[in-house]
Design a protein around this motif. Structure first.
Motif, short mmCIF file in Angstrom:
data_model
loop_
_atom_site.label_atom_id
_atom_site.label_comp_id
_atom_site.label_asym_id
_atom_site.label_seq_id
_atom_site.Cartn_x
_atom_site.Cartn_y
_atom_site.Cartn_z
N PRO A 30 0.78 -1.25 0.11
CA PRO A 30 0.04 -0.07 0.16
C PRO A 30 0.80 1.38 0.10
CG PRO A 30 0.27 -0.89 2.27
CD PRO A 30 0.99 -2.00 1.41
N GLU A 31 0.82 1.83 -1.20
CA GLU A 31 1.41 3.30 -1.19
C GLU A 31 0.59 4.35 -0.61
OE1 GLU A 31 4.49 3.46 -2.15
OE2 GLU A 31 5.10 1.73 -3.25
N GLY A 52 -6.09 -11.71 4.72
CA GLY A 52 -5.99 -12.22 6.14
C GLY A 52 -4.97 -11.66 6.97
N LYS A 53 -3.87 -11.11 6.14
CA LYS A 53 -2.70 -10.44 6.63
C LYS A 53 -2.72 -8.89 6.86
CE LYS A 53 1.95 -10.85 7.26
NZ LYS A 53 2.48 -11.76 8.05
N TYR A 54 -2.25 -8.69 7.89
CA TYR A 54 -2.70 -7.14 8.48
C TYR A 54 -1.37 -6.46 8.72
CZ TYR A 54 -2.09 -9.05 13.15
OH TYR A 54 -1.79 -9.80 14.12
N TRP A 71 -1.31 4.39 15.39
CA TRP A 71 -1.04 3.29 14.44
C TRP A 71 -2.27 2.89 14.27
CZ3 TRP A 71 3.55 2.57 12.34
CH2 TRP A 71 4.67 3.34 13.07
N THR A 72 -2.65 2.71 12.90
CA THR A 72 -3.88 2.05 12.45
C THR A 72 -3.74 0.71 11.74
OG1 THR A 72 -4.73 4.60 12.00
CG2 THR A 72 -6.05 2.77 10.74
N ARG A 73 -4.47 -0.13 11.95
CA ARG A 73 -4.51 -1.36 11.44
C ARG A 73 -5.42 -1.54 10.16
NH1 ARG A 73 -5.39 -7.30 14.77
NH2 ARG A 73 -5.94 -8.55 12.89
N ILE A 74 -4.76 -2.24 9.16
CA ILE A 74 -5.50 -2.36 7.68
C ILE A 74 -5.11 -3.89 7.39
CG2 ILE A 74 -5.28 0.03 6.98
CD1 ILE A 74 -2.81 -1.15 5.24
N THR A 75 -6.10 -4.55 6.86
CA THR A 75 -6.18 -6.01 6.69
C THR A 75 -6.58 -6.30 5.22
OG1 THR A 75 -7.11 -6.30 8.99
CG2 THR A 75 -7.25 -8.32 7.24
N CYS A 76 -5.78 -7.05 4.57
CA CYS A 76 -5.71 -7.63 3.52
C CYS A 76 -7.09 -8.60 3.18
CB CYS A 76 -4.68 -8.31 3.00
SG CYS A 76 -4.80 -8.83 1.01
N THR A 77 -7.83 -8.02 2.37
CA THR A 77 -9.11 -8.94 1.91
C THR A 77 -9.13 -9.29 0.47
OG1 THR A 77 -10.70 -7.13 1.48
CG2 THR A 77 -10.28 -7.66 3.68
N GLY A 80 -9.34 -6.01 -1.59
CA GLY A 80 -8.26 -5.02 -1.14
C GLY A 80 -8.01 -4.57 0.37
N TRP A 81 -7.25 -3.64 0.63
CA TRP A 81 -7.08 -3.30 1.88
C TRP A 81 -8.30 -2.76 2.59
CZ3 TRP A 81 -2.99 -4.98 3.80
CH2 TRP A 81 -1.88 -5.39 3.15
#
Length: 273
Positions: A30-31, A52-54, A71-77, A80-81
């Motif tokens: 993610p840019e 599932g990877k975050y 810090w903000t968590r983003i998860t791959c679905t 997309g993110w």
């Protein structure tokens, strides 16, 4: 081939194709404009990643995520993110000269619009009734000028460790502007462009002093730079640098003290022994 068997084969093929298509979905790195993934130099080579990877990301100074978290968590679905990583500008609203606003002293996020009420006989530029927080800051200075007045401005204000980029004139017409720059290793804080409004200049920027770390200071504290081999490093104000103990030494300072932020030209060094 019997019709029932043909239908069954068609269903199986359809399900297999759908499964195979879903298996191929991954998320690219993610840019993030005005932000970065936590320790992205370690993880960037692992992309693309599977659903599932975050990861966690943070925003640059004067920007924040929609959640306002450090810090903000983003998860791959498979879509997309989630949530979409974004860093939005944070605009501090000061007091209004010759006017007022309920937002004085508050910080607003990119996209917010703030109403401004000017005193009688005064108005915002172009007779606007509000200003908007954008990616580069406020759409215009929150300053009310006297209606119909066209007074000129004198020489632009001087600032420590910086100057304007052009030779100064004795006077400037309303609407004229000048641009400031800082000396080497100083960081500009505020709006680099000043505009003449009704005989007065808008608020000038500041040039914040940089920090310098040398081999002598690091030897004194038995530390070294964690990620760089430089023996001398200039760090802009509000930027951070990480240290680690030299080989054969152990930390005396707490772990958090090894990530240091430059404040007004000064660094607080951690110690190892």
């Amino acid at each position: 081939m019997p019709t029932m068997l043909l239908s069954l084969v068609s269903v199986i093929v359809t399900l297999w194709v759908s499964w195979a298509h879903g298996q191929g979905r991954t998320c690219d790195f993610p840019e993030i404009k005005h932000g970065s993934i936590y320790e992205e130099h370690r993880y960037k080579q692992a992309f693309p990643v599977a659903p599932g990877k975050y990861f966690y990301y943070s925003c640059d100074r004067s920007f924040a995520s929609p959640s306002q978290s450090l810090w903000t968590r983003i998860t791959c679905t498979e879509d997309g993110w989630s949530p979409t990583p974004r860093c939005l500008r944070q605009c501090f609203f000061p007091w209004v000269k010759h006017g007022r606003s309920a937002s004085s002293g508050q910080t607003h996020q990119e996209g917010d619009t703030v109403p401004v009420v000017c005193d009688e006989g005064y108005s915002l530029p172009l007779h606007q009734s509000s200003i908007t927080c954008g990616e580069r800051g406020w759409s215009m200075p929150p300053m009310c000028s006297r209606t119909g007045s066209r007074r000129k401005c004198g020489r632009p204000p001087t600032i420590n460790n910086g100057d304007i980029t052009t030779f100064p004139s004795a006077n400037y017409a309303p609407g004229d502007s000048v641009q400031y720059r800082c000396q080497a290793y100083y960081k500009l804080q505020g709006n680099r462009i000043l505009t003449c409004r009704d005989g007065e200049w808008s608020e000038p920027p500041k040039c914040l002093e940089a920090c310098v770390t040398s081999e002598e200071m690091m030897e004194k504290h038995n530390i070294q730079l964690r990620w760089r081999q430089n023996k001398k490093l200039y760090i802009e104000s509000d930027d951070t640098v990480e240290f680690t103990c030299r080989r054969g030494y152990r930390a005396v300072s707490p772990r958090s003290a090894f990530r240091v932020t430059c404040r007004a030209g000064k660094l607080t060094y951690p110690t190892c022994e």
